[in-house]
Design a protein around this motif. Sequence first.
Motif, PDB file in Angstrom:
ATOM      1  N   PHE A   1       0.545  -1.165  -0.027  1.00 34.76           N
ATOM      2  CA  PHE A   1      -0.149   0.022  -0.117  1.00 34.76           C
ATOM      3  C   PHE A   1       0.855   1.243  -0.064  1.00 34.76           C
ATOM      4  CE2 PHE A   1      -2.265   3.371   2.351  1.00 34.76           C
ATOM      5  CZ  PHE A   1      -3.303   3.448   1.524  1.00 34.76           C
ATOM      6  N   TYR A   2       1.755   1.234   0.916  1.00 32.62           N
ATOM      7  CA  TYR A   2       2.610   2.610   1.092  1.00 32.62           C
ATOM      8  C   TYR A   2       3.573   2.623  -0.054  1.00 32.62           C
ATOM      9  CZ  TYR A   2       0.162   3.565   5.205  1.00 32.62           C
ATOM     10  OH  TYR A   2      -0.820   3.767   6.078  1.00 32.62           O
ATOM     11  N   ARG A   3       4.065   1.678  -0.610  1.00 32.70           N
ATOM     12  CA  ARG A   3       4.938   1.957  -1.942  1.00 32.70           C
ATOM     13  C   ARG A   3       4.058   2.450  -3.032  1.00 32.70           C
ATOM     14  NH1 ARG A   3       8.111  -3.703  -0.783  1.00 32.70           N
ATOM     15  NH2 ARG A   3      10.064  -2.687   0.160  1.00 32.70           N
ATOM     16  N   ARG A   4       2.979   2.166  -3.005  1.00 30.61           N
ATOM     17  CA  ARG A   4       1.864   2.549  -4.217  1.00 30.61           C
ATOM     18  C   ARG A   4       1.799   4.105  -3.930  1.00 30.61           C
ATOM     19  NH1 ARG A   4      -1.489  -0.061  -7.467  1.00 30.61           N
ATOM     20  NH2 ARG A   4      -1.648  -2.355  -7.283  1.00 30.61           N
ATOM     21  N   LEU A   5       2.122   4.573  -2.900  1.00 26.66           N
ATOM     22  CA  LEU A   5       1.912   6.023  -2.577  1.00 26.66           C
ATOM     23  C   LEU A   5       3.420   6.645  -2.648  1.00 26.66           C
ATOM     24  CD1 LEU A   5      -0.427   6.232   0.359  1.00 26.66           C
ATOM     25  CD2 LEU A   5      -0.982   6.967  -1.812  1.00 26.66           C
ATOM     26  N   GLY A   6       4.336   6.055  -3.107  1.00 19.94           N
ATOM     27  CA  GLY A   6       5.787   6.549  -3.347  1.00 19.94           C
ATOM     28  C   GLY A   6       6.803   6.520  -1.989  1.00 19.94           C
ATOM     29  N   LEU A   7       6.452   5.781  -1.246  1.00 16.79           N
ATOM     30  CA  LEU A   7       7.451   5.530   0.028  1.00 16.79           C
ATOM     31  C   LEU A   7       8.475   4.560  -0.357  1.00 16.79           C
ATOM     32  CD1 LEU A   7       5.294   5.989   3.083  1.00 16.79           C
ATOM     33  CD2 LEU A   7       6.132   7.791   1.681  1.00 16.79           C
ATOM     34  N   VAL A   8       9.589   4.908   0.102  1.00 19.42           N
ATOM     35  CA  VAL A   8      10.447   3.781  -0.293  1.00 19.42           C
ATOM     36  C   VAL A   8      10.922   3.222   0.891  1.00 19.42           C
ATOM     37  CG1 VAL A   8      12.956   3.508  -1.308  1.00 19.42           C
ATOM     38  CG2 VAL A   8      11.483   5.329  -2.127  1.00 19.42           C
ATOM     39  N   PHE A   9      10.873   1.695   0.842  1.00 13.33           N
ATOM     40  CA  PHE A   9      11.132   0.825   2.053  1.00 13.33           C
ATOM     41  C   PHE A   9      12.480  -0.085   1.297  1.00 13.33           C
ATOM     42  CE2 PHE A   9       7.036   2.025   3.084  1.00 13.33           C
ATOM     43  CZ  PHE A   9       6.800   2.323   4.173  1.00 13.33           C
ATOM     44  N   PRO A  10      13.364  -0.663   2.388  1.00  9.91           N
ATOM     45  CA  PRO A  10      14.398  -1.554   1.800  1.00  9.91           C
ATOM     46  C   PRO A  10      13.692  -2.740   1.183  1.00  9.91           C
ATOM     47  CG  PRO A  10      14.698  -0.932   4.039  1.00  9.91           C
ATOM     48  CD  PRO A  10      13.452  -0.541   3.780  1.00  9.91           C
ATOM     49  N   VAL A  11      14.602  -3.102   0.006  1.00 12.04           N
ATOM     50  CA  VAL A  11      13.951  -4.435  -0.629  1.00 12.04           C
ATOM     51  C   VAL A  11      13.701  -5.443  -0.006  1.00 12.04           C
ATOM     52  CG1 VAL A  11      14.791  -6.040  -2.427  1.00 12.04           C
ATOM     53  CG2 VAL A  11      15.502  -3.479  -2.714  1.00 12.04           C
ATOM     54  N   ASP A  12      14.412  -5.921   1.363  1.00 13.41           N
ATOM     55  CA  ASP A  12      13.904  -7.102   1.964  1.00 13.41           C
ATOM     56  C   ASP A  12      13.231  -6.774   3.122  1.00 13.41           C
ATOM     57  OD1 ASP A  12      15.972  -5.503   3.695  1.00 13.41           O
ATOM     58  OD2 ASP A  12      17.061  -7.251   4.367  1.00 13.41           O
ATOM     59  N   ALA A  13      12.369  -5.559   3.031  1.00 15.06           N
ATOM     60  CA  ALA A  13      11.380  -5.132   4.327  1.00 15.06           C
ATOM     61  C   ALA A  13      10.436  -6.140   4.553  1.00 15.06           C
ATOM     62  CB  ALA A  13      10.724  -3.760   3.759  1.00 15.06           C
ATOM     63  N   ALA A  14       9.908  -6.958   3.734  1.00 21.26           N
ATOM     64  CA  ALA A  14       8.574  -7.756   4.236  1.00 21.26           C
ATOM     65  C   ALA A  14       9.307  -8.946   4.930  1.00 21.26           C
ATOM     66  CB  ALA A  14       8.172  -8.380   2.800  1.00 21.26           C
ATOM     67  N   SER A  15      10.612  -9.255   4.896  1.00 22.20           N
ATOM     68  CA  SER A  15      11.140 -10.376   5.923  1.00 22.20           C
ATOM     69  C   SER A  15      11.521  -9.712   7.275  1.00 22.20           C
ATOM     70  CB  SER A  15      12.352 -11.010   5.106  1.00 22.20           C
ATOM     71  OG  SER A  15      13.334  -9.896   4.916  1.00 22.20           O
ATOM     72  N   GLN A  16      11.391  -8.206   7.449  1.00 20.49           N
ATOM     73  CA  GLN A  16      11.815  -7.814   8.680  1.00 20.49           C
ATOM     74  C   GLN A  16      10.679  -7.574   9.802  1.00 20.49           C
ATOM     75  OE1 GLN A  16      15.395  -7.312   9.046  1.00 20.49           O
ATOM     76  NE2 GLN A  16      15.164  -8.340   7.028  1.00 20.49           N
ATOM     77  N   PRO A  17      10.933  -7.368  10.836  1.00 15.77           N
ATOM     78  CA  PRO A  17       9.973  -7.122  11.802  1.00 15.77           C
ATOM     79  C   PRO A  17       9.533  -5.880  12.264  1.00 15.77           C
ATOM     80  CG  PRO A  17      11.984  -7.827  13.102  1.00 15.77           C
ATOM     81  CD  PRO A  17      12.300  -7.789  11.479  1.00 15.77           C
ATOM     82  N   HIS A  18      10.648  -4.791  11.617  1.00 12.63           N
ATOM     83  CA  HIS A  18      10.459  -3.212  11.845  1.00 12.63           C
ATOM     84  C   HIS A  18      11.140  -2.795  10.454  1.00 12.63           C
ATOM     85  CE1 HIS A  18      10.942   0.685  13.692  1.00 12.63           C
ATOM     86  NE2 HIS A  18      11.873   0.586  12.919  1.00 12.63           N
ATOM     87  N   VAL A  19      10.405  -1.854   9.932  1.00 15.54           N
ATOM     88  CA  VAL A  19      11.083  -1.305   8.931  1.00 15.54           C
ATOM     89  C   VAL A  19      10.746   0.157   8.924  1.00 15.54           C
ATOM     90  CG1 VAL A  19      10.783  -3.037   7.210  1.00 15.54           C
ATOM     91  CG2 VAL A  19       8.860  -1.604   7.362  1.00 15.54           C
ATOM     92  N   GLU A  20      11.333   1.080   8.156  1.00 14.57           N
ATOM     93  CA  GLU A  20      11.282   2.447   7.943  1.00 14.57           C
ATOM     94  C   GLU A  20      11.541   3.108   6.679  1.00 14.57           C
ATOM     95  OE1 GLU A  20      14.259   4.024  10.629  1.00 14.57           O
ATOM     96  OE2 GLU A  20      13.328   3.048  12.497  1.00 14.57           O
ATOM     97  N   ALA A  21      10.610   4.222   6.582  1.00 14.07           N
ATOM     98  CA  ALA A  21      10.840   4.954   5.095  1.00 14.07           C
ATOM     99  C   ALA A  21      10.928   6.491   5.709  1.00 14.07           C
ATOM    100  CB  ALA A  21       9.540   4.972   4.358  1.00 14.07           C
ATOM    101  N   VAL A  22      12.099   7.127   5.272  1.00 17.65           N
ATOM    102  CA  VAL A  22      12.368   8.292   5.259  1.00 17.65           C
ATOM    103  C   VAL A  22      11.610   9.329   4.500  1.00 17.65           C
ATOM    104  CG1 VAL A  22      14.256  10.198   5.530  1.00 17.65           C
ATOM    105  CG2 VAL A  22      14.754   7.765   6.348  1.00 17.65           C
TER     106      VAL A  22
END
Length: 140
Positions: A21-42
Motif C-alpha cells: 500500500f505505502y509503496r503505491r504512494l511512493g514511499l521507499v522501503f528496503p528491498v527485503d522489508a517484508a522479511s523484517q519485523p520493523h521497517v522505516e521509510a524516510v
Amino acid sequence: MTPRFAVLGLVVRDLAASLAFYRRLGLVFPVDAASQPHVEAVLPGGTVLALDTEDTVRSFHPGWRPPADTGRASLAFRCDGPAEVDSLYAELVAAGYHGELKPWDAVWGQRYATVHDPDGNGVDLFAPLPGWPVHPEPQR
C-alpha cells in the motif's frame, strides 16, 4: 533541548500488505522489508514512517493488544494536482483498497479523497484547487 517530532509509527497486522500500500504512494522501503519485523521509510524533511508487526510489539510489550477498533491514525499525502488525487484514488480502489471518501472539491480549496490502508487507517490524498493559495511544504 526541545523535543522534535521525528517518527510516526504504525503497528500493522500484515507487513507485506502495508508495504504494498505505502509503496503505491511512493514511499521507499528496503528491498527485503517484508522479511523484517520493523521497517522505516524516510520522508521528505527527515521524518520517518515506521511499520512494526504486532508480533514485534508483543516481543517487548507482552500485554499489548491491538485497539478494539481500527483507523486511529490518519496520514495525508499531497498530490501534484487535482487530477492526481482522482487517478491515485482510482488506482488504489481498483487494487482492492477501501475507498472511504471519493474525490471531492473541499470548501477549504483542495481536491480531497480518503482511502484506508490495510489496517483501516485513513490516508488522505489532497491537492490545491486552481485559484486557491498553495501552502508551501513545511521547512525544517
